[in-house]
Design a protein around this motif. Structure first.
Motif, mmCIF file in Angstrom:
data_model
loop_
_atom_site.group_PDB
_atom_site.id
_atom_site.type_symbol
_atom_site.label_atom_id
_atom_site.label_comp_id
_atom_site.label_asym_id
_atom_site.label_seq_id
_atom_site.Cartn_x
_atom_site.Cartn_y
_atom_site.Cartn_z
ATOM 1 N N THR A 16 -0.959 28.006 7.264
ATOM 2 C CA THR A 16 -2.123 28.250 6.408
ATOM 3 C C THR A 16 -2.398 29.745 6.285
ATOM 4 N N THR A 17 -2.315 30.460 7.391
ATOM 5 C CA THR A 17 -2.521 31.905 7.373
ATOM 6 C C THR A 17 -1.479 32.597 6.505
ATOM 7 N N ALA A 18 -0.214 32.197 6.645
ATOM 8 C CA ALA A 18 0.854 32.797 5.853
ATOM 9 C C ALA A 18 0.626 32.565 4.357
ATOM 10 N N HIS A 19 0.223 31.361 3.981
ATOM 11 C CA HIS A 19 -0.039 31.065 2.566
ATOM 12 C C HIS A 19 -1.235 31.869 2.057
ATOM 13 N N TYR A 20 -2.266 32.011 2.875
ATOM 14 C CA TYR A 20 -3.440 32.778 2.466
ATOM 15 C C TYR A 20 -3.065 34.236 2.205
ATOM 16 N N ILE A 21 -2.314 34.832 3.134
ATOM 17 C CA ILE A 21 -1.908 36.232 2.968
ATOM 18 C C ILE A 21 -1.052 36.388 1.719
ATOM 19 N N THR A 22 -0.126 35.468 1.524
ATOM 20 C CA THR A 22 0.755 35.514 0.359
ATOM 21 C C THR A 22 -0.056 35.441 -0.936
ATOM 22 N N ASP A 23 -1.029 34.535 -0.965
ATOM 23 C CA ASP A 23 -1.880 34.404 -2.155
ATOM 24 C C ASP A 23 -2.680 35.672 -2.425
ATOM 25 N N GLN A 24 -3.183 36.302 -1.376
ATOM 26 C CA GLN A 24 -3.992 37.512 -1.531
ATOM 27 C C GLN A 24 -3.180 38.696 -2.056
ATOM 28 N N LEU A 25 -1.897 38.752 -1.719
ATOM 29 C CA LEU A 25 -1.055 39.878 -2.131
ATOM 30 C C LEU A 25 -0.245 39.603 -3.393
ATOM 31 N N ASP A 26 -0.407 38.429 -3.962
ATOM 32 C CA ASP A 26 0.335 38.059 -5.169
ATOM 33 C C ASP A 26 0.051 39.045 -6.292
ATOM 34 N N GLY A 27 1.117 39.539 -6.906
ATOM 35 C CA GLY A 27 0.984 40.441 -8.042
ATOM 36 C C GLY A 27 0.853 41.917 -7.672
ATOM 37 N N LEU A 28 0.897 42.258 -6.383
ATOM 38 C CA LEU A 28 0.754 43.651 -5.965
ATOM 39 C C LEU A 28 2.095 44.353 -5.744
ATOM 40 N N GLY A 29 3.190 43.655 -5.995
ATOM 41 C CA GLY A 29 4.503 44.267 -5.853
ATOM 42 C C GLY A 29 4.956 44.434 -4.412
ATOM 43 N N VAL A 30 4.398 43.643 -3.518
ATOM 44 C CA VAL A 30 4.776 43.705 -2.110
ATOM 45 C C VAL A 30 5.760 42.575 -1.828
ATOM 46 N N LYS A 31 6.907 42.930 -1.228
ATOM 47 C CA LYS A 31 7.871 41.914 -0.821
ATOM 48 C C LYS A 31 7.341 41.275 0.460
ATOM 49 N N ILE A 32 7.215 39.954 0.459
ATOM 50 C CA ILE A 32 6.672 39.249 1.616
ATOM 51 C C ILE A 32 7.764 38.362 2.196
ATOM 52 N N THR A 33 8.044 38.564 3.476
ATOM 53 C CA THR A 33 9.024 37.736 4.178
ATOM 54 C C THR A 33 8.380 37.233 5.459
ATOM 55 N N ARG A 34 9.052 36.295 6.111
ATOM 56 C CA ARG A 34 8.534 35.805 7.378
ATOM 57 C C ARG A 34 9.672 35.642 8.360
ATOM 58 N N LEU A 35 9.333 35.694 9.619
ATOM 59 C CA LEU A 35 10.335 35.494 10.649
ATOM 60 C C LEU A 35 10.849 34.069 10.582
ATOM 61 N N ALA A 36 12.103 33.886 10.945
ATOM 62 C CA ALA A 36 12.704 32.552 10.934
ATOM 63 C C ALA A 36 12.094 31.684 12.032
ATOM 64 N N HIS A 37 12.019 30.404 11.759
ATOM 65 C CA HIS A 37 11.593 29.404 12.740
ATOM 66 C C HIS A 37 12.717 28.402 12.866
#
Length: 63
Positions: A16-37
């Motif tokens: 949920t936190t990862a999705h929230y952060i991703t939604d907040q930064l959408d459209g700002l030109g920031v590449k968003i990745t996450r550590l593998a699980h």
């Protein structure tokens, strides 16, 4: 280009936190990745929960 690497627990709260952060930064030109699980090196498959096994299958790569 800037990159944000998200490192959260593989829990519902972490997802949920990862999705929230991703939604907040959408459209700002920031590449968003996450550590593998998934399956840890040396891990026993008998002790994995369904969520960890599912994440490992989704993140699989060719050898």
């Amino acid at each position: 280009m800037r990159e944000l690497i998200i490192a959260v627990n593989a829990t519902v709260e972490g997802q949920t936190t990862a999705h929230y952060i991703t939604d907040q930064l959408d459209g700002l030109g920031v590449k968003i990745t996450r550590l593998a699980h998934g399956v840890p090196v040396g891990g026993e498959l008998d002790y994995l929960d369904e969520g960890t096994l599912t994440a490992a299958l989704r993140a699989r790569t060719a050898i």
